[in-house]
Structure formats: C-alpha cells, structure tokens
Design a protein around this motif. Structure first.
Motif, short mmCIF file in Angstrom:
data_model
loop_
_atom_site.label_atom_id
_atom_site.label_comp_id
_atom_site.label_asym_id
_atom_site.label_seq_id
_atom_site.Cartn_x
_atom_site.Cartn_y
_atom_site.Cartn_z
N GLY A 60 0.79 -1.23 0.00
CA GLY A 60 0.00 0.00 0.00
C GLY A 60 0.82 1.27 0.00
O GLY A 60 0.35 2.32 -0.46
N SER A 61 2.05 1.21 0.50
CA SER A 61 2.93 2.38 0.52
C SER A 61 3.95 2.37 -0.62
O SER A 61 4.87 3.18 -0.63
CB SER A 61 3.66 2.48 1.87
OG SER A 61 2.74 2.74 2.91
N PHE A 62 3.81 1.43 -1.53
CA PHE A 62 4.66 1.36 -2.73
C PHE A 62 6.15 1.29 -2.37
O PHE A 62 6.99 1.86 -3.07
CB PHE A 62 4.38 2.55 -3.65
CG PHE A 62 2.95 2.66 -4.09
CD1 PHE A 62 2.49 1.93 -5.16
CD2 PHE A 62 2.06 3.49 -3.40
CE1 PHE A 62 1.15 2.01 -5.56
CE2 PHE A 62 0.74 3.58 -3.80
CZ PHE A 62 0.27 2.84 -4.88
N GLU A 63 6.43 0.59 -1.28
CA GLU A 63 7.83 0.47 -0.89
C GLU A 63 8.58 -0.54 -1.77
O GLU A 63 9.80 -0.51 -1.85
CB GLU A 63 7.92 0.06 0.58
CG GLU A 63 7.39 1.15 1.52
CD GLU A 63 7.63 0.82 2.98
OE1 GLU A 63 8.13 -0.29 3.24
OE2 GLU A 63 7.33 1.67 3.83
N HIS A 64 7.84 -1.43 -2.42
CA HIS A 64 8.43 -2.37 -3.37
C HIS A 64 7.90 -2.04 -4.76
O HIS A 64 6.74 -1.67 -4.92
CB HIS A 64 8.05 -3.82 -3.01
CG HIS A 64 8.30 -4.17 -1.58
ND1 HIS A 64 9.56 -4.30 -1.06
CD2 HIS A 64 7.43 -4.38 -0.56
CE1 HIS A 64 9.47 -4.61 0.22
NE2 HIS A 64 8.19 -4.66 0.55
N PHE A 65 8.77 -2.16 -5.75
CA PHE A 65 8.31 -1.93 -7.11
C PHE A 65 7.25 -2.98 -7.44
O PHE A 65 7.49 -4.17 -7.31
CB PHE A 65 9.47 -2.02 -8.10
CG PHE A 65 9.15 -1.43 -9.44
CD1 PHE A 65 9.41 -0.09 -9.69
CD2 PHE A 65 8.57 -2.20 -10.43
CE1 PHE A 65 9.11 0.47 -10.92
CE2 PHE A 65 8.26 -1.66 -11.66
CZ PHE A 65 8.53 -0.31 -11.92
N PRO A 66 6.06 -2.58 -7.84
CA PRO A 66 4.97 -3.53 -8.04
C PRO A 66 5.31 -4.62 -9.05
O PRO A 66 5.99 -4.39 -10.05
CB PRO A 66 3.82 -2.65 -8.54
CG PRO A 66 4.11 -1.31 -7.98
CD PRO A 66 5.60 -1.19 -8.01
N ALA B 242 1.38 8.73 -17.78
CA ALA B 242 2.65 8.10 -17.43
C ALA B 242 2.59 7.62 -15.98
O ALA B 242 2.25 8.38 -15.07
CB ALA B 242 3.79 9.08 -17.61
N VAL B 243 2.89 6.34 -15.77
CA VAL B 243 2.87 5.73 -14.44
C VAL B 243 4.31 5.60 -13.96
O VAL B 243 5.16 5.01 -14.63
CB VAL B 243 2.20 4.35 -14.47
CG1 VAL B 243 2.18 3.74 -13.07
CG2 VAL B 243 0.80 4.45 -15.05
N ARG B 244 4.58 6.14 -12.75
CA ARG B 244 5.91 6.06 -12.17
C ARG B 244 5.80 5.68 -10.70
O ARG B 244 4.78 5.96 -10.05
CB ARG B 244 6.65 7.40 -12.29
CG ARG B 244 6.79 7.91 -13.73
CD ARG B 244 7.46 9.27 -13.76
NE ARG B 244 7.47 9.83 -15.11
CZ ARG B 244 7.93 11.03 -15.41
NH1 ARG B 244 8.42 11.81 -14.45
NH2 ARG B 244 7.91 11.46 -16.66
N PHE B 245 6.87 5.09 -10.18
CA PHE B 245 6.94 4.75 -8.77
C PHE B 245 8.18 5.42 -8.21
O PHE B 245 9.30 5.15 -8.65
CB PHE B 245 6.97 3.23 -8.59
CG PHE B 245 5.76 2.56 -9.16
CD1 PHE B 245 4.57 2.53 -8.46
CD2 PHE B 245 5.80 1.99 -10.43
CE1 PHE B 245 3.44 1.93 -9.00
CE2 PHE B 245 4.69 1.39 -10.98
CZ PHE B 245 3.50 1.36 -10.26
N GLU B 246 7.97 6.32 -7.23
CA GLU B 246 9.05 7.18 -6.77
C GLU B 246 9.54 6.78 -5.38
O GLU B 246 8.86 6.06 -4.64
CB GLU B 246 8.59 8.63 -6.77
CG GLU B 246 8.24 9.13 -8.17
CD GLU B 246 8.14 10.64 -8.24
OE1 GLU B 246 7.79 11.25 -7.22
OE2 GLU B 246 8.41 11.21 -9.32
N ASN B 247 10.70 7.31 -5.04
CA ASN B 247 11.28 7.02 -3.73
C ASN B 247 10.71 7.97 -2.67
O ASN B 247 9.88 8.83 -2.95
CB ASN B 247 12.82 7.12 -3.78
CG ASN B 247 13.29 8.48 -4.24
OD1 ASN B 247 12.62 9.49 -4.01
ND2 ASN B 247 14.45 8.52 -4.89
N ARG B 248 11.23 7.83 -1.45
CA ARG B 248 10.63 8.52 -0.31
C ARG B 248 10.79 10.04 -0.33
O ARG B 248 10.10 10.75 0.36
CB ARG B 248 11.21 7.96 0.99
CG ARG B 248 12.69 8.19 1.18
CD ARG B 248 13.17 7.58 2.49
NE ARG B 248 13.13 6.13 2.45
CZ ARG B 248 12.32 5.41 3.22
NH1 ARG B 248 11.50 6.02 4.06
NH2 ARG B 248 12.33 4.11 3.15
#
Length: 442
Positions: free
Chosen positions: A272-278, A294-300
């Motif tokens: 739920g917190s996107f801590e792992h790349f899906p 554009a879908v991105r997954f960012e760091n903290r």
C-alpha cells in the motif's frame, strides 16, 4: 607409314563409335533422370507414376508417389501407396521420413504390425527427434498400448517441453484421470516448469482441484520455483475468481521469498505504501502505460511514506482511464474503510482522478468513488466507506478518471498516491477503542 595408318584406322573408327555411343547413353540417362526429377516435383499421381517408371531406383520418387496415393482425398489408393512407401524404405532403409510415412500409411490401413515395425525403425534411426516420439506416442495410443505411449510422451517432454500442451491433451484424453497422467508422463523427476505447465493446463479445464493439489505439493517441496513460472497459474485462479486458492498460492510465494513480505498484515491492500516496485501481477498493483498517462513509482523524497505512485496526465482527448489497480480479497456483507494519502500539482480538469472500488464480478452490485482531485493540493487523505454484497469475494481498488462532461475536457497535471489502506470497519473501530485514538495511517 601409310600402311600402319591403314592398319589402325578401323580401330580408331571403332573407338569413336564407342565414345559416341557412351555419350549418347549418358545424355539419354541425363535426360531420363532430369525428366523424372521434373515429374517427381508434381503433386499429381499420374506424373509421379511416370517419374517412378523413368527412375525406379530413386527412393524419393517412390516416397512421393506413396504419399500422394495414400493421402489423396479424391481417389486414394492406399494399397499401392503403402507398397510404394515400403519400396522406398528398402531402397534407402536409413531415411527416417520413409519409415514414418510407412507407419502412417499402415496405421491408416489398420495394419498394426506393419505400423509398429515402422515406428520402431523411426525410433532407432532418430532417437533424439521430438517429432518421432510424438508420432510413436500417438501410434501406441491408437494401438491401445497406453504404457508405451506414456513412455514416449515422457521422453518427448524431456527433449522438447513445447509439446506440453498437445501431450497433456492426448494423455488426459486417453487416461481420463489427471493423476494417472501426472504419475506416468511427468514423474517426480520432471522439471518444475513442466509440472507448473500441467497444473496450468488442468486449471483451464475441469480439474482445478487436482491442479491445486499439485501446487500445494510443489510448494511444500524444496523444488526451486520462479515467480514467472507460477504467475500463469495465479492469473488463472484470479481470472476464475477462485480468490481463496489464489491467496493461498500468493502466500506460498511470499513464504518462498518470491513475493515481498507485507509490512502491515492488517492492511488488506498489498504494498500500500509502494515500498516495493509492483510486480504487475497477482495481488500486487497492476499498471499499464498509456500515451496520455505516465505511471511512475518514486522514492521517499517526494512521498508521504517510504514510496509512492506518481501519475502524470497529458490527455487532451478526454479518455476514461484506469492506469493502476489491485485485486483485494474481501468478505461478503462487510463494511470496509479505504483510505489513501494524495497530493496534486496543476491538475486541470473538471473530472479529476479518484479512488474507485468495484466488485469485479458485479459492478452494478458495488461501484463507489472518492471525490475527484483537481488543482494543486498538499498531502491530504481520501476516505471511502463501502459495504460488500452477499456474493462479493474481492474488490478492485483503482485510480480512475471518468471522461469530462464539461470544459475543459482534457486532463493535465500530476497526482501522487501513497499509504493506501483497506480495513474492515469493525477492525478499525476495535483498534480505536483499544488504543484511544485512530490506527496508524488514519
């Protein structure tokens, strides 16, 4: 000297005549072979018969004639065709395709002894050719020699696993029992990928219970399994809405370390917190890229927690969009609370992105939305309360945007999503009463 020339002149003439005769013979032979070769390329039986008559020692011409006669759909001559194929094997007994064709012709005529002998010769000549084992296995099924057939299927899969689907169909069709096929064709030493291919095959038919039995045996063993090998079975279970079995498979993968451990077991949303790349599979987040989103997954650094989801919108054609979603198993007739932290920058639209919850099996039974996010906003919480129906087994939690019905119709800007949580209302209430305050993340 003239007398000597007179003496050898008849001999020279005779030699020239012999040379001319040999040349004529060789020319005639060349013409005969060339004409036979040309006729031999035809698919017409009459032409092939002429070719054989011109070059009767050519095994390939007998082979082509035999194939044409046996398998002619309009005027088959299986008897002569089989004789032609038999001639081809005698002229060249080391050519596998001649024996293979003879086996098919004999089988076509119901001559089991002839077909069996020819199959044995093909196996002796081409023991490493997968196609030969496929033909042998099917012959033995036809001859009602199931044990020999399964031995050939097993060897076939060892040589070429791409035959898995046809092998499973033929074997199960003959045996009628998935356990018999599993024991005889796969055996305990079979590669894990083949066992997973078999359970995928079974799960797509009416043998889901046995497929699950195979999975649990594999999961309990020390057999190495890759997530990519198990993914198809997991997807089949989710597509079939067998969520409890799918969740069991997911937990097995988690135990093996193939799926990241959940940081919060009370949160029904995974990652739920996107801590792992899906993983883009299973019960993790699923996403797809569109030209306009554009879908991105960012760091903290830019997130409320350990990581977050970022969506950049550049849609000037007013699409309905659902770039990210997750399937979450739930219980029927229960009230749940969905929460998430979001922020936005310059979202231009009168129909901004929302969180949406639907029942994948019945959207008319359950579809509910949060308020839309528009403009520029700091991190804030979205909350959605909903109740599942009597048949609801899972919900689809997504970021969703409806087409705009006003002006401007396009959507531009950026949305961040973090700390997505789904819990039963009863659990949230109990936690509040126990701790004297809202649970973490609320």
């Amino acid at each position: 000297m003239a007398k000597n020339f007179q003496h050898i002149r008849p001999k020279l003439a005779a030699l020239l005549i012999v040379i001319c005769l040999i040349s004529l013979f060789l020319a005639a032979e060349s013409v005969r072979i060339a004409w036979a070769t040309r006729l031999g390329k035809s698919s017409k039986v009459a032409d092939l018969r002429k070719a054989v008559s011109l070059d009767p020692t050519n095994p390939d011409l007998h082979y082509r004639l035999g194939m044409a006669e046996v398998f002619d759909l309009e005027n088959p001559d299986a008897l002569d065709g089989t004789e032609q194929l038999d001639l081809a094997t005698h002229l060249n007994p080391r050519e596998t395709r001649y024996w293979s064709a003879l086996a098919s012709a004999c089988q076509f005529e119901g001559k089991s002894n002839c077909a069996g002998d020819a199959i044995a010769r093909t196996l002796a000549l081409s023991a490493m050719a997968p196609r030969i084992h496929w033909e042998a296995a099917n012959y033995y099924l036809w001859a009602n020699q199931q044990e020999k057939a399964f031995n050939q299927f097993r060897r076939l899969l060892e040589l070429d696993p791409s035959y898995a689907g046809p092998t499973f169909r033929a074997s199960l069709g003959a045996a009628g029992d998935p356990q018999v096929v599993y024991d005889a064709v796969l055996t305990p030493a079979a590669h894990p990928k083949l066992k997973l291919a078999y359970l995928n095959f079974l799960s797509s038919r009416e043998y889901g219970d046995f497929a699950f039995h195979i999975w649990k045996a594999l999961a309990a063993s020390k057999t190495p399994i890759a997530f990519s090998d198990a993914d198809q079975y997991l997807e089949d279970l989710i597509s079939a809405r067998k969520y409890q079995e799918a969740l069991s498979v997911w937990n097995d993968l988690e135990i093996r370390g193939l799926v990241p451990q959940s940081d919060d077991s009370s949160n029904l949303v995974f990652n739920g917190s996107f801590e792992h790349f899906p993983l883009n599979a299973g019960f993790d987040w699923r996403y797809h890229q569109e030209p306009y989103t554009a879908v991105r997954f960012e760091n903290r650094q830019r997130c409320a927690g350990g990581g977050c989801l970022r969506l950049d919108f550049s849609d000037v054609e007013n699409h309905q969009d659902e770039p990210v979603y997750q399937i979450v198993p739930v219980r029927p007739d229960q009230t749940y609370l969905l929460t998430a932290r979001v922020r936005s920058v310059n979202i231009v639209s009168d129909s901004g992105p929302r969180l949406r919850v639907t029942d994948p099996a019945c959207q008319d039974c359950l579809t509910t939305l949060t308020n839309a996010v528009v403009g520029t906003t700091p991190w804030h919480q979205l909350t959605l309360r909903f109740r599942t129906g009597p048949q609801t087994a899972a919900v689809r939690v997504s970021v969703w945007r409806a087409r705009s019905l006003g002006y401007p119709t396009e959507i531009l800007g950026t949305l961040w999503v973090d700390q997505v949580s789904l819990r039963s209302e009863a659990e949230v209430t109990a936690q509040v009463e126990k701790s004297g305050g809202p649970p973490d993340g609320k």
